[in-house]
Scaffold this motif. Structure first.
Motif, short mmCIF file in Angstrom:
data_model
loop_
_atom_site.label_atom_id
_atom_site.label_comp_id
_atom_site.label_asym_id
_atom_site.label_seq_id
_atom_site.Cartn_x
_atom_site.Cartn_y
_atom_site.Cartn_z
N TYR A 1 3.98 -1.60 11.44
CA TYR A 1 4.52 -2.91 11.78
C TYR A 1 3.40 -3.92 11.96
CZ TYR A 1 7.01 -6.50 14.43
OH TYR A 1 7.55 -7.68 14.88
N TYR A 2 2.36 -3.54 12.70
CA TYR A 2 1.31 -4.52 12.95
C TYR A 2 0.46 -4.75 11.71
CZ TYR A 2 2.72 -4.62 17.78
OH TYR A 2 3.46 -4.80 18.92
N ALA B 1 0.49 -6.14 -4.85
CA ALA B 1 -0.40 -7.08 -4.17
C ALA B 1 -1.14 -7.92 -5.20
CB ALA B 1 -1.39 -6.31 -3.28
N ILE B 2 -1.54 -7.32 -6.31
CA ILE B 2 -2.22 -8.08 -7.35
C ILE B 2 -1.32 -9.22 -7.83
CG2 ILE B 2 -3.07 -7.99 -9.72
CD1 ILE B 2 -4.10 -5.21 -9.19
N VAL C 1 0.54 -8.49 9.98
CA VAL C 1 -0.60 -9.40 9.80
C VAL C 1 -0.61 -9.92 8.36
CG1 VAL C 1 -3.11 -9.47 9.65
CG2 VAL C 1 -2.00 -8.41 11.63
N TRP C 2 -0.42 -9.00 7.40
CA TRP C 2 -0.43 -9.43 6.00
C TRP C 2 0.71 -10.39 5.70
CZ3 TRP C 2 -4.06 -9.22 2.56
CH2 TRP C 2 -5.08 -8.29 2.73
N GLY D 1 8.47 -6.45 0.05
CA GLY D 1 7.30 -5.65 -0.28
C GLY D 1 6.76 -4.91 0.94
N VAL D 2 6.53 -5.63 2.04
CA VAL D 2 5.91 -4.96 3.19
C VAL D 2 6.86 -3.95 3.83
CG1 VAL D 2 4.28 -6.81 3.69
CG2 VAL D 2 6.50 -6.82 4.82
N THR D 3 8.18 -4.21 3.80
CA THR D 3 9.07 -3.24 4.42
C THR D 3 9.16 -1.97 3.59
OG1 THR D 3 10.93 -4.40 3.41
CG2 THR D 3 10.48 -4.87 5.72
#
Ligand SMILES: [Cu+2]
Ligand SMILES: [Cu+2]
Lengths: 582, 228, 200
Positions: B24-25, A343-344, B29-30, A378-380
């Motif tokens: 997931y939520y 994230a940084i 959002v991010w 990244g988020v997955t």
């Protein structure tokens, strides 16, 4: 060990040596030539890996139909093709691309050195990799075919020929990969020594361009993680050819041990490939935003933290493999915490764009496009890092989509961004921007259309490495997703044609590049395009960090690292003396 | 995305799906925020609209806060996800509720073998029965399984149960599930195990109580089944 | 504005960067040794984990000859000492000393290999091969690789000895130091292997 030629002699003395074709282009010790050799090798291997992707995708969309240009894909062949696709793309495309080509070309130039610290070792690194590639390609032609145990080569499937029917294919696979490891270990010696020891005066560690930092961290991560896997590869090879049982349970061996060794390396390896991709983005985004990189030191510490953390997350690949389930909780926590350093990095790059003066060149498009797609990767990762959810998602197409969304944005988008950006410096000519933008649009759109459907297939429970899934009723809804992904893959492959045309046309017909076409600050732009033998015609001195763009107090909107300050510093001749000549 | 999940028929499957929704939520959002920010920057600060770039190095603490404060939020959310996910993991893999029924699951190239203890409820006796690729369980009953493999690694994957566990040669791994709805559901192998991996296909049949009795009788014969 | 842009001392201030004072060869050798440590670390960790997880290795381990192993440990430790003395001789310019101590180091290394050969011979005669179980697989693999490393060390030292005899070694004296780093590494690996394989 230390090269006999002190750099003082080589700097500035432009006796262009008459070495003949072989020593100038084939067995050259010039880091720039070696970088281009890495580039050529990786692009060639990418053709093989791409062809494998084509076969895989065709089979998945239209199972057991005639694949144009190939024929029918058999189940055993399919397993071999996925194995080779993974192995080639990670070890023989991504690594030579972002480490071999860009690391070799840019580290010496960016620190102001005339070459790598050990030029002959550098040449040997490349030719070792070449041998490794040759061994891997040779494995296609041995009886019983190439390795078919997946790129992870899980034992005991890989440990006994009887389980796959593959004999020398798997042995050669192990040998090829071990040679590749040796090659990049040798390369790492040069990365580290050059970046630490051959910096010109003024080039402190905190003034190193980010690309050098990322290559450095990548080399160290690789060195620290690969050893146990080399030991493991040795043991696996003995299991196969001598009949020992390190990874086979019949005489007390343990298959899980291989997974530990593999992933102890495997996770840091992702960062080995990924961080230099970020490094390229971090060079390009400030240039085309005309802004300093936001929070240089924060990013460096973030990357170091990510590197350290990457050594304590490996068991997230093994949540459901039969390890003690109590281990999953700590590994799940460390894994999800990895999102903090990333994230940084991502936020810093995003904020770098804020308020900039943005120019969307092909290089910039690939850099921000890579950033935008990496966010999905990244988020997955959070989904898969959470052990409770991984029970369901492990081993499905969700994983496939996830790691393609991390590796491709960084290694491939990043690599392409780097090529468009440094092509003028590498080859002395500009690339065509129109073709570059077409290439970007095709790549960006098709890439997302390949892998978004695969996320959905994964959510539907579609296991990966399945030759065809028509026998599963619950996967019927996922079949159209595979058709979409395959059509997009064809588009993605076709989308590389403008690049290939652009690359070769620009090589011969491109507009001649000036020294600094992008008005960038780092030292490689302070010499000719392409740089001469020995890189710089006079010794470099560095006065500032590499991202001094858009400073309202400065006379122009960029300040090259070697540009003396407005009030010239009193420089004694002795201070310009090059160091690190032992 | 979430509508692609197959039907859930296990007691802990709901927890997995719930965890899926939460992550997931949160990440959604991010993701949307980051992509919108990126896209906004590219449009708003394109050089045609911006004469002089903002000069900010992000080094002072007030400037670094623009990065570090969102990162701190990420950290807090991470810890929240860790907590929720850890609980789900605990329920599936660490708690073994008392068994109502037992079965041994053995993977081999390229079939699943399900061994039932038979009416006496004990393994290793004469009335054990091994059936290939068919798993029969009663609804609403905790089924404890012991998973092993005869050759290479397989992975016992029942999407409708949200259950996955590798079968590791040389080990026996215990697990459990409780199906909540009668019906037939598919079993897949989720770990590459050779050229026949894609066909390593089993069926889970969840019976109603009466139905299950009928199946037991037809399998073991009426007399033996009555002894149960 | 970056403080550096106007700082007149920018150049002078950075020359006391500690990394630049390290000789390149030494960085390279340390890098090589670090990667080797990770490889041997991998083997040793696997061995320890296996041994911890599975019982019954004591019976197998009883058949190795710990007395010869102990002698070999002394031999290798002594060779490290002579290696240090060779390096010292280079530093003080003792021409004869360099030759003597390099020669002694080589001789001790060869002694180690000969003793190890006798051990292997005895074990094979008793019927123990790398296929006789996991302990023996590890034993032969790790001691074999260690022996190969020692052989490489002997070859390096031989080339140093040739240079010493020709007198060319004085032009690049740090090579004895670098060769010594490698030699000590091989020695240290044995210090780990000996108790793990012979004494437990
Ligand atoms: Cu990982
Ligand atoms: Cu299977």
């Amino acid at each position: 060990m230390a090269t006999a030629t002190p750099s003082e002699i080589r700097v500035g003395a432009h006796h262009e040596p008459h070495l003949g074709f072989l020593r100038s282009y084939v067995f050259s010790v010039d880091h720039k030539v070696i970088a281009k050799q890495y580039l050529g090798l990786s692009l060639f291997m990418a053709l093989l890996g791409g062809a494998a992707a084509y076969l895989i995708r065709w089979q998945l969309a239209w199972p057991e139909t005639y694949v144009p240009g190939w024929g029918y894909v058999e189940p055993q062949q399919y397993n071999a093709i996925i194995t080779m696709h993974g192995t080639i793309m990670i070890f023989f495309v991504a690594m030579p691309f972002v480490l071999g080509a860009f690391g070799n070309f840019l580290i010496p130039l960016m620190v102001g050195a005339d070459d790598m610290a050990f030029p002959r070792l550098n040449m040997m690194s490349f030719w070792t990799l070449f041998v490794g590639s040759a061994v891997l390609i040779a494995s296609f032609f041995v009886p019983a075919g190439p390795a078919a145990g997946g790129w992870t080569a899980y034992a005991p499937l890989s440990a006994r020929p009887i389980y796959t029917g593959v004999t020398w294919g798997q042995n050669l696979w192990l040998i090829a990969v071990a040679i590749e490891f040796a090659s990049f270990l040798m390369g790492g010696i040069n990365f580290l020594t050059t970046a630490l020891n051959m910096r010109v005066p003024g080039m402190t560690l905190w003034r190193l361009p980010m690309l050098v930092w990322t290559e450095l961290i990548a080399a160290v991560l690789f060195m620290l993680s690969v050893g146990p896997l080399i030991a493991g590869a040795f043991m696996l090879l003995l299991d196969r050819i001598a009949g020992t049982s390190f990874f086979v349970p019949d005489k007390g061996g343990d298959p899980l041990l291989w997974q530990h060794l593999f992933w102890f390396f495997g996770h840091p390896e992702v960062y080995v490939v990924g961080l230099p991709g970020f490094g390229i983005m971090m060079e390009i985004i400030p240039v085309f935003s005309r802004k300093p990189l936001y929070g240089y030191k924060t990013i460096v510490w973030g990357m170091i933290a990510a590197g350290v953390l990457s050594f304590v997350v490996w068991a997230h690949h093994m949540f459901v493999s039969g390890i003690d389930p109590r281990l999953a909780t700590p590994f799940s926590i460390t894994t999800i915490l990895i999102s903090v350093p990333f994230a940084i990095i991502v936020f810093s790059l995003l904020v770098t764009l804020w308020g900039g003066k943005i120019e969307l060149t092909s290089a910039m498009l690939f850099a921000v496009g890579g950033l935008a797609t990496f966010i999905i990767g990244g988020v997955t990762g959070i989904f898969l890092g959470s052990a409770g959810l991984d029970v369901y998602l492990h081993g499905t197409y969700f994983v496939v989509a996830h790691f393609h969304y991390t590796l491709m944005p960084l290694a491939i988008f990043g690599g392409f961004a780097g090529l468009y950006f440094w092509f003028p410096k590498m080859f002395g000519r500009m690339m065509n921007e129109t073709l570059g933008r077409i290439h970007f649009l095709a790549t960006f759109i098709c890439f997302n259309c390949v892998f978004i459907p695969l996320f959905l297939a994964g959510v539907a429970g579609n296991p990966r490495r399945i030759y065809e899934m028509s026998s599963y009723d619950f996967l019927k809804p996922a079949q159209p997703l595979h058709v979409i992904a395959t059509i997009a893959t064809l588009g993605l492959l076709a989308g590389q044609i403008p690049f290939i045309i652009n690359f070769f046309m620009s090589l011969v017909r491109g507009r001649k590049a000036e020294r600094n076409p992008w008005h960038a600050n780092t030292l490689e732009w302070c010499t000719d395009s392409p740089p001469p033998h020995g890189n710089f015609s006079q010794p470099m001195v560095v006065y500032r960090d590499p991202y001094e763009y858009g400073n309202p107090d400065a006379p122009k909107d960029w300040m090259a690292q070697n540009e003396p300050p407005a009030a010239p510093a009193p420089l004694g001749g002795g201070q310009i003396r090059r160091t690190g000549t032992r | 995305m979430l509508t692609w999940l197959p039907q859930n028929v296990s007691t802990f499957g709901g927890d997995v799906d719930h965890l899926f929704h939460i992550i997931y939520y949160i990440t959604g959002v991010w993701f949307v925020a980051a992509e919108l920010f990126l896209f906004y920057c590219l449009v708003r600060f394109h050089k045609s609209r911006q004469a002089q770039p903002l000069y900010a190095r992000g080094e002072s603490s007030s400037q670094a806060a623009w990065v570090l404060v969102p990162v701190l939020v990420v950290l807090m959310l991470d810890l929240g996800i860790d907590k929720i996910g850890g609980d789900v993991w605990h329920r599936i893999k660490l708690e073994l509720p008392p068994a109502g029924d037992q079965v041994h699951v053995t993977g081999k190239q390229f079939n699943w073998e399900f061994t039932y203890p038979g009416p006496d409820g004990k393994f290793g006796t004469a009335d054990d029965q091994t059936i290939e690729n068919e798993l029969h369980v009663p609804v609403g009953t905790v089924v404890r399984f012991e998973l092993s493999s005869k050759d290479v690694i397989h992975s016992f994957f029942v999407p409708a149960l949200r259950l996955k566990q590798d079968a590791m040669p040389g080990r026996t791994i215990k697990g459990w599930f409780e199906a909540t709805q009668p019906g037939t559901y598919e079993i897949a192998c989720a770990e590459l195990c050779g050229f026949g991996h894609y066909g390593m296909h089993g069926v889970l049949t969840v019976h109603t109580a009466a139905d299950y009795q009928r199946w037991v009788q037809s399998t073991w014969g009426a007399a033996k089944a009555a002894a149960k | 504005m970056g403080a550096s842009a106007h700082a007149p001392t920018a150049v002078a201030a950075v020359n006391d960067d500690a990394f630049k004072d390290i000789a390149r060869g030494r960085i390279a050798v340390w890098w090589f040794l670090a990667s080797e440590i990770m490889v041997f670390g991998g083997f040793i960790t696997c061995y320890v984990l296996f041994r911890y997880a599975h019982g019954g290795w004591e019976d197998a381990a009883r058949h190795v000859n710990w007395k010869l192993g102990a002698v070999n440990t002394v031999v290798l430790l002594t060779s490290s000492l002579t290696m240090i003395l060779a390096h010292h001789a280079v530093k003080v310019g003792d021409k004869q000393g360099v030759k003597t101590f390099l020669g002694l180091t080589i001789a001790l290394g060869l002694t180690f290999l000969v003793i190890k050969g006798f051990e292997y011979h005895a074990e094979f005669a008793e019927g123990f091969t790398p296929l006789s179980g996991l302990f023996w697989s590890f034993y032969f693999l790790m001691t074999g690789l260690h022996g190969l490393h020692l052989l490489v060390g002997i070859i390096i030292n031989l080339s140093l000895l040739v240079m010493a005899l020709r007198g060319t070694i004085w032009a690049c004296g740090d090579r004895v130091e670098l060769g010594g780093l490698y030699w000590h590494f091989v020695d240290v690996v044995w210090i780990f292997l000996f108790p793990l394989l012979y004494l437990t």
